[in-house]
Scaffold this active site. Structure first.
Site, PDB file in Angstrom:
ATOM      1  N   HIS A 125       0.865  -1.178   0.000  1.00  0.00           N
ATOM      2  CA  HIS A 125       0.000   0.000   0.000  1.00  0.00           C
ATOM      3  C   HIS A 125       0.903   1.230   0.000  1.00  0.00           C
ATOM      4  CE1 HIS A 125      -3.775   2.210   0.648  1.00  0.00           C
ATOM      5  NE2 HIS A 125      -2.981   3.074   1.243  1.00  0.00           N
ATOM      6  N   CYS A 126       0.680   2.118  -0.959  1.00  0.00           N
ATOM      7  CA  CYS A 126       1.533   3.301  -1.116  1.00  0.00           C
ATOM      8  C   CYS A 126       0.757   4.562  -0.741  1.00  0.00           C
ATOM      9  CB  CYS A 126       2.020   3.403  -2.558  1.00  0.00           C
ATOM     10  SG  CYS A 126       3.052   4.848  -2.875  1.00  0.00           S
ATOM     11  N   ILE A 127       1.235   5.269   0.287  1.00  0.00           N
ATOM     12  CA  ILE A 127       0.537   6.491   0.708  1.00  0.00           C
ATOM     13  C   ILE A 127       0.656   7.586  -0.345  1.00  0.00           C
ATOM     14  CG2 ILE A 127       0.865   5.994   3.155  1.00  0.00           C
ATOM     15  CD1 ILE A 127       3.027   8.230   3.146  1.00  0.00           C
TER      16      ILE A 127
END
Length: 284
Positions: A125-127
């Site tokens: 998951h990439c902010i």
């Protein structure tokens, strides 16, 4: 498939950074080094604009494209001869089942605590894109990182060239009026070049091995357990360098750096090293 996106501060920061780097590069660095309307100036501005456009497009797709949703009707078929590998739980040996989503997990799928659902071939998951990097958007995310590295290095070269040109022409007083822009750009570009280059190198390594970030960390544990038991662990999805590249980037080498995704399939089944001589299963 597109998804709905709310306000995200990290995404806003990325968009502002892209805009700042683009305008400072074209209208200050290129202009002060070559003259924007000269032949070299127009050529550099056009090339940088094309690279920036690819960055913006691939970034937008990474943000808005759904990374891959597990169908509610999905059910693994253990008797399917065309799918000889099934991932099972480390404890109990059962087929992987997500208690939160109330359905079975396909191979390489994982539950994301931020997105609150299972993601097909989840990498992480990439902010910075406010989204998971998964089956459907992994390639565009990778292509975005490639063009982002090119753009940052290109901008940094133009920044340094512009500064050197000012000093050569004894235009220190004129350069002083752009000191703030040069300082902010330098403080932005140097860390970005390093961080994005490391990220690019990491994902090139993963693609060559046909692994996700999650699978890499799981593989480290699996390798340790295999060595402890006197066995040799091999990643089941490693098909060889060229096949691994083709699986992720597509069969046509000329489209590897284009945001194409027609080759990726459903994300419910993947070719494995066991497809040919024999069958097997792997624990997860």
């Amino acid at each position: 498939m597109a998804r709905s996106v709310g306000f995200s501060l990290p995404v806003t920061v990325v968009v502002v950074a892209i805009g700042y780097i683009y305008f400072s590069t074209v209208f200050i660095f290129v202009d002060r080094w070559f003259g924007l309307w000269s032949s070299p100036g127009l050529m550099n501005a056009a090339i940088f604009t094309a690279v920036a456009a690819m960055c913006v497009y691939n970034y937008s797709v990474s943000v808005f494209r759904d990374p891959g949703r597990v169908p509610s009707t999905y059910m693994p078929d253990v008797e399917d001869s065309e799918n000889p590998i099934h991932e099972i739980k480390r404890k109990g040996g059962d087929l992987r089942y997500c208690q939160k989503c109330s359905h079975y997990k396909p191979a390489r799928a994982h539950h994301c605590r931020v997105c609150k659902r299972c993601i097909l071939r989840m990498d992480h998951h990439c902010i910075w894109i406010n989204n998971c990097v998964g089956h459907a958007n992994y390639k565009v995310f990778f292509v975005f990182v490639v063009y982002a590295v090119i753009a940052c290095l290109y901008s940094l070269v133009l920044l340094l060239g512009s500064l050197a040109n000012d000093f050569e022409k004894d235009e220190e007083q004129s350069a002083d009026s752009f000191t703030t822009v040069y300082i902010i750009s330098g403080l932005l570009l140097f860390p970005l070049c390093v961080a994005l280059s490391v990220l690019l190198g990491w994902h090139i390594y993963l693609i060559l091995q046909n692994k996700t970030t999650i699978e890499y960390h799981e593989g480290v544990r699996a390798m340790w357990l295999a060595e402890k038991g006197g066995q040799i662990y091999s990643h089941p999805y490693d098909l060889g360098t060229y096949q691994n590249l083709s699986m992720v980037l597509g069969p046509n080498i000329f489209s590897w750096l284009l945001p194409t995704s027609g080759h990726i399939g459903s994300g419910l089944r993947f070719r494995t090293a066991y497809d040919y001589p024999s069958s097997g299963s792997t624990s997860k």
